[in-house]
Enzyme design. Structure first.
Site, mmCIF file in Angstrom:
data_model
loop_
_atom_site.group_PDB
_atom_site.id
_atom_site.type_symbol
_atom_site.label_atom_id
_atom_site.label_comp_id
_atom_site.label_asym_id
_atom_site.label_seq_id
_atom_site.Cartn_x
_atom_site.Cartn_y
_atom_site.Cartn_z
ATOM 1 N N TYR A 73 0.849 -1.189 0.000
ATOM 2 C CA TYR A 73 0.000 0.000 0.000
ATOM 3 C C TYR A 73 0.888 1.243 0.000
ATOM 4 C CZ TYR A 73 -3.910 -3.116 1.134
ATOM 5 O OH TYR A 73 -4.868 -4.105 1.118
ATOM 6 N N PRO A 75 -15.882 -3.624 1.329
ATOM 7 C CA PRO A 75 -17.214 -4.068 1.756
ATOM 8 C C PRO A 75 -18.347 -3.131 1.380
ATOM 9 C CG PRO A 75 -16.057 -3.116 3.605
ATOM 10 C CD PRO A 75 -15.065 -3.169 2.471
ATOM 11 N N GLY A 95 -10.573 -1.478 -3.997
ATOM 12 C CA GLY A 95 -9.204 -1.888 -4.220
ATOM 13 C C GLY A 95 -8.904 -2.118 -5.681
#
Length: 294
Positions: free
Chosen positions: A53, A209, A220
């Site tokens: 990340y 989610p 993502g």
């Protein structure tokens, strides 16, 4: 904050997906740290990160470094905070997402994450994605060895199929505690993996989610354009809460092992998401939501 169990540990029922704090469009450091602090203020004790990340072409570990600083500078008790990180993916300068699951790479990645997080052992270390060029048992064996050496305490797998979860459970035994797959109101391809994780007593951590609530959802890599699900907005208006809270509460209703990890880049966003842990949907509301996502 309601709590759930992950590998024998008591963690918040809603975690923080910290990826948006370090990739493209990330906030400045002060807001990023404030976002983590807001999560901790709200009772969030599960922080999810990965060595990949970071901005394309940048050195690995930006998000891990950020979380370590944020936790270290928090004024309250952080003894129950679990930082879950992942290894096995990379972000070269072209912005793509690579996969490297060799034992040598995973060992080096885990040891580097250990130093960045500044802990004696990584609380939860997850194989970020299976490498099609490396036998899965070899990647899992590397994580098993790291656990045996005390460098990681708990092991998880991510983006795994049911067969891979079974293989991981066979190789890792009680060391395996979690599965992190993409799952949301709009994307339910991992339904079999969710059911298997529930049956095995493994925590299921849905990434991305909130997909399906709007076309600006935080998602993502390789996220397809989500479709709006009006029923979540309707229930939210009726209850006087946000659609995000409704979506997370719906996820929590699917299984006692589900622990969603919504992304956030603003303090108010994670504070809102955390309140979903205390939102109990009625049987009628659940029927409406389940019908819309079937």
């Amino acid at each position: 904050m309601d709590h759930r169990t992950l590998g024998g540990l008591r963690v918040s029922a809603v975690g923080l997906g910290a990826m948006p704090l370090s990739v493209e469009g990330r906030p400045d450091e002060s807001r990023a740290v404030a976002t983590v602090h807001a999560a901790l203020d709200a009772g969030v004790t599960l922080l999810d990160t990965a060595d990949s990340y970071h901005l394309p072409g940048a050195p690995p570990g930006h998000n891990e470094d950020l979380l370590a600083r944020a936790v270290a500078t928090y004024g309250g008790d952080t003894s129950d905070v679990l930082i879950a990180t992942k290894g096995g993916r990379g972000r070269p300068a072209d912005g793509s997402w690579t996969v490297t699951g060799t034992p040598r790479h995973l060992r080096a990645a885990a040891e580097a994450s250990l130093k960045r997080l500044g802990v004696e052992a990584i609380g939860l270390y997850q194989l970020h994605k299976p490498d099609p060029g490396v036998p899965y048992e070899e990647s899992l064996g590397a994580l098993r060895d790291l656990a045996d050496e005390g460098k990681i305490r708990l092991v998880g797998v991510s983006n795994a199929t049911t067969d891979q979860i079974r293989e991981a459970h066979e190789i890792l035994g009680s060391r395996l505690v979690s599965v992190q797959n993409r799952y949301s109101p709009a994307v339910r391809e991992s339904e079999p993996e969710l059911r298997l994780a529930t049956g095995l007593g493994l925590a299921f951590l849905p990434w991305s989610p909130l997909g399906g609530l709007s076309r600006s959802s935080l998602d993502g890599p390789s996220q397809r354009e989500p479709v709006a699900l009006p029923v979540f907005h309707k229930v939210a208006r009726e209850r006087g809460v946000s659609p995000q809270q409704v979506a997370l509460a719906w996820l929590l209703s699917l299984s006692p092992t589900v622990i969603p990890i919504p992304g956030a880049s603003r303090p108010e966003t994670i504070a809102d998401s955390a309140r979903a842990a205390d939102l109990e949907l009625t049987p009628g509301e659940l029927r409406r939501l389940n019908a819309a996502t079937a």
